[in-house]
Design a protein around this motif. Structure first.
Motif, mmCIF file in Angstrom:
data_model
loop_
_atom_site.group_PDB
_atom_site.id
_atom_site.type_symbol
_atom_site.label_atom_id
_atom_site.label_comp_id
_atom_site.label_asym_id
_atom_site.label_seq_id
_atom_site.Cartn_x
_atom_site.Cartn_y
_atom_site.Cartn_z
ATOM 1 N N PRO A 399 0.807 -1.230 0.000
ATOM 2 C CA PRO A 399 0.000 0.000 0.000
ATOM 3 C C PRO A 399 0.841 1.282 0.000
ATOM 4 C CG PRO A 399 -0.903 -1.607 1.536
ATOM 5 C CD PRO A 399 0.393 -2.169 1.049
ATOM 6 N N LEU A 400 1.968 1.246 0.707
ATOM 7 C CA LEU A 400 2.802 2.449 0.758
ATOM 8 C C LEU A 400 3.444 2.720 -0.599
ATOM 9 C CD1 LEU A 400 3.887 4.729 2.499
ATOM 10 C CD2 LEU A 400 5.751 3.214 3.239
ATOM 11 N N ALA A 401 3.801 1.668 -1.333
ATOM 12 C CA ALA A 401 4.361 1.856 -2.672
ATOM 13 C C ALA A 401 3.315 2.441 -3.612
ATOM 14 C CB ALA A 401 4.890 0.526 -3.217
ATOM 15 N N LEU A 402 2.084 1.964 -3.503
ATOM 16 C CA LEU A 402 1.021 2.471 -4.380
ATOM 17 C C LEU A 402 0.657 3.911 -4.047
ATOM 18 C CD1 LEU A 402 -1.293 -0.700 -4.489
ATOM 19 C CD2 LEU A 402 0.466 0.004 -6.124
ATOM 20 N N SER A 403 0.639 4.229 -2.738
ATOM 21 C CA SER A 403 0.332 5.619 -2.372
ATOM 22 C C SER A 403 1.476 6.551 -2.756
ATOM 23 C CB SER A 403 0.041 5.718 -0.877
ATOM 24 O OG SER A 403 1.187 5.377 -0.098
ATOM 25 N N ALA A 404 2.725 6.067 -2.680
ATOM 26 C CA ALA A 404 3.869 6.875 -3.112
ATOM 27 C C ALA A 404 3.805 7.127 -4.610
ATOM 28 C CB ALA A 404 5.179 6.166 -2.741
ATOM 29 N N LEU A 405 3.365 6.139 -5.359
ATOM 30 C CA LEU A 405 3.205 6.312 -6.807
ATOM 31 C C LEU A 405 2.154 7.382 -7.097
ATOM 32 C CD1 LEU A 405 3.640 5.463 -9.775
ATOM 33 C CD2 LEU A 405 1.914 3.683 -9.402
ATOM 34 N N GLN A 406 1.059 7.347 -6.370
ATOM 35 C CA GLN A 406 0.014 8.356 -6.558
ATOM 36 C C GLN A 406 0.543 9.752 -6.256
ATOM 37 O OE1 GLN A 406 -3.090 6.939 -3.968
ATOM 38 N NE2 GLN A 406 -4.113 5.800 -5.620
ATOM 39 N N ALA A 407 1.360 9.852 -5.184
ATOM 40 C CA ALA A 407 1.938 11.155 -4.835
ATOM 41 C C ALA A 407 2.842 11.654 -5.953
ATOM 42 C CB ALA A 407 2.711 11.050 -3.524
ATOM 43 N N ALA A 408 3.633 10.758 -6.514
ATOM 44 C CA ALA A 408 4.549 11.147 -7.595
ATOM 45 C C ALA A 408 3.772 11.557 -8.841
ATOM 46 C CB ALA A 408 5.493 9.989 -7.916
ATOM 47 N N ARG A 409 2.704 10.845 -9.149
ATOM 48 C CA ARG A 409 1.928 11.175 -10.341
ATOM 49 C C ARG A 409 1.189 12.511 -10.141
ATOM 50 N NH1 ARG A 409 4.028 9.285 -14.163
ATOM 51 N NH2 ARG A 409 2.130 9.386 -15.417
ATOM 52 N N ALA A 410 0.751 12.756 -8.889
ATOM 53 C CA ALA A 410 0.061 14.027 -8.611
ATOM 54 C C ALA A 410 1.005 15.199 -8.761
ATOM 55 C CB ALA A 410 -0.516 13.983 -7.201
ATOM 56 N N VAL A 411 2.254 15.056 -8.271
ATOM 57 C CA VAL A 411 3.230 16.117 -8.415
ATOM 58 C C VAL A 411 3.535 16.362 -9.881
ATOM 59 C CG1 VAL A 411 5.644 16.740 -8.004
ATOM 60 C CG2 VAL A 411 4.271 15.805 -6.139
ATOM 61 N N GLY A 412 3.521 15.292 -10.674
ATOM 62 C CA GLY A 412 3.789 15.430 -12.107
ATOM 63 C C GLY A 412 2.601 15.948 -12.871
ATOM 64 N N GLY A 413 1.474 16.072 -12.184
ATOM 65 C CA GLY A 413 0.304 16.626 -12.845
ATOM 66 C C GLY A 413 -0.341 15.657 -13.795
ATOM 67 N N ARG A 414 -0.158 14.355 -13.493
ATOM 68 C CA ARG A 414 -0.731 13.375 -14.400
ATOM 69 C C ARG A 414 -1.598 12.414 -13.596
ATOM 70 N NH1 ARG A 414 4.174 11.296 -18.087
ATOM 71 N NH2 ARG A 414 2.438 10.338 -19.170
ATOM 72 N N ALA A 415 -2.624 11.915 -14.199
ATOM 73 C CA ALA A 415 -3.540 10.986 -13.512
ATOM 74 C C ALA A 415 -2.876 9.651 -13.307
ATOM 75 C CB ALA A 415 -4.809 10.842 -14.340
#
Length: 418
Positions: A399-415
């Motif tokens: 779960p932490l890897a998936l939430s970290a991925l979401q954080a990275a994608r949000a910073v990149g401005g991508r869904a």
């Protein structure tokens, strides 16, 4: 135990040792070493010993030769050869710190081997001079039935003396030695225990033989009991030679299974040209170590491909997110989570680029010219890569890897695309 039951037990032990000898023989073909050669020969001889010593085969050999106790010679020679092999192996495994010490150990091993060869010659000479014709032989009581013959008494005295020497010398060496290799430590530890148990055969047989030579058969049952100690000790010796290897084999199979998610993720889903076998079946039974090494190499190749599609900015965001939410995770687990999230992000970028390439005419996608960063753990020593990759594989869906991925994608401005 009845002769029928004894035959079944001996055949079972012979069958197990046959499988082990074939297994060790295959390993010998891949890795030609003195140790593997001695182990293979030792197991092969033990197969013949247990088969010939079984009451059914023992009596059949006696009928075929016209000498009821004839099978005793090859059986006892095989026993000496097996325990001599164990003794010589233990000598060769003596830890040394210099070339001179190693040379001395090798000379000592050759000297013991020569001594045991002389014992076998003496046993043949004594046995062949005995008169066994016309006398029935009980396979479990040969020692006491024929101890009244001087030639047989000499044969048995040489046999029991050489057997005692091999067993006690091996036990003494096993107690004193601490090989650096974990597999050898396992073998030596069980050699020491099994030799002391096997020595029960001598402790039972020697008094029975002596009493029979003096005309008393009151200790016949004690002599027959000795074979039980020999069988139990031989099984432990076999486990000493194979237990660590079997455990390692099972661990390697388990690790191949544990690496499968990461292999699928970083190799098959990235570029199937990176793998020797695109189906992923490999040689999991015939050569499991080779398969495991191939898995590690292929995963590392796939991770290098994904590294070109990673983003330094995304990696920094992922690292910060994991450090904030790591909680009780160890340092190695945190690194595995970060690596898993960075790889997930890189694979998403690669797949998106491939989709764009297909829409634009089918050209292979070219990695972006943006800055990339080294993947966590890239400086891991080769001997530790297997453990690191197993951790990454186990944390791909953490779960932490998936939430970290979401954080990275949000910073990149991508869904986020799952």
């Amino acid at each position: 135990m009845s002769e029928h039951g004894t035959t079944l037990v001996y055949f079972a032990v012979a069958a197990i040792n046959l499988l082990i000898s074939v297994w060790k023989g295959i390993a010998l073909l891949r890795e030609r070493t003195v140790t593997l050669a001695l182990i293979t020969v030792g197991f092969a001889m033990s197969v013949l010993v247990y088969a010939a010593a079984s009451p059914a085969v023992y009596r059949a050999l006696g009928e075929a030769t016209g000498r009821p106790g004839a099978a005793t010679l090859p059986v006892y020679m095989g026993i000496i050869a097996c325990y001599a092999t164990t003794h010589v192996l233990t000598v060769l495994w003596t830890a040394t710190s210099s070339a001179e010490e190693r040379a001395a150990v090798n000379r000592r091993a050759r000297a013991w081997a020569g001594g045991y060869a002389a014992v076998l010659v003496a046993m043949v000479a004594a046995f062949c001079s005995a008169d066994l014709v016309g006398r029935p032989a009980d396979p479990m009581r040969f020692n006491t039935d024929f101890a009244d013959q001087p030639a047989v008494l000499v044969f048995l005295a040489v046999f029991l003396a050489a057997l005692s020497c091999a067993m006690l010398s091996t036990a003494r060496l096993a107690r004193r030695q601490t090989p650096a290799d974990a597999t050898l430590q396992h073998a030596v530890r069980y050699f020491g225990v099994s030799m002391l148990i096997c020595f029960g055969y001598v402790l039972c047989s020697a008094p029975a033989v002596l009493a029979a030579a003096l005309g008393s058969h009151a200790l016949e049952d004690l002599g027959a009991l000795g074979s039980l100690f020999g069988t139990v000790g031989a099984v432990l010796t076999s486990y000493g030679m194979t237990g660590a290897a079997v455990s390692a084999w099972l661990r390697e199979r388990r690790d191949i299974k544990g690496l499968q998610p990461l292999w699928q993720f970083a190799v098959q889903d990235v570029d199937d040209r990176l793998t020797l076998d695109p189906r992923g079946s490999g040689l999991r039974l015939a050569n499991i170590r080779f398969t495991l090494h191939r898995r590690v190499v292929e995963i590392l190749d796939g991770m290098r491909v994904l590294r070109a599609w990673s983003s330094a900015e995304a990696a920094e965001t992922i690292t910060r997110h994991v450090e904030r939410g790591a909680g009780p995770l160890s340092a190695a687990q945190r690194q595995a989570v970060v690596t898993a999230a960075v790889l997930l992000d890189a694979r998403h970028r690669l797949h998106a680029a491939r989709a764009d390439a297909v829409r634009g005419g089918g050209e292979r996608p070219v990695p972006p010219e943006t800055a990339v960063t080294a993947l966590p753990g890239e400086d891991t020593a080769a001997s530790d890569e297997r453990g690191r990759l197993l951790l990454v594989s186990a944390h791909l869906e953490h779960p932490l890897a998936l939430s970290a991925l979401q954080a990275a994608r949000a910073v990149g401005g991508r869904a986020v695309v799952s």
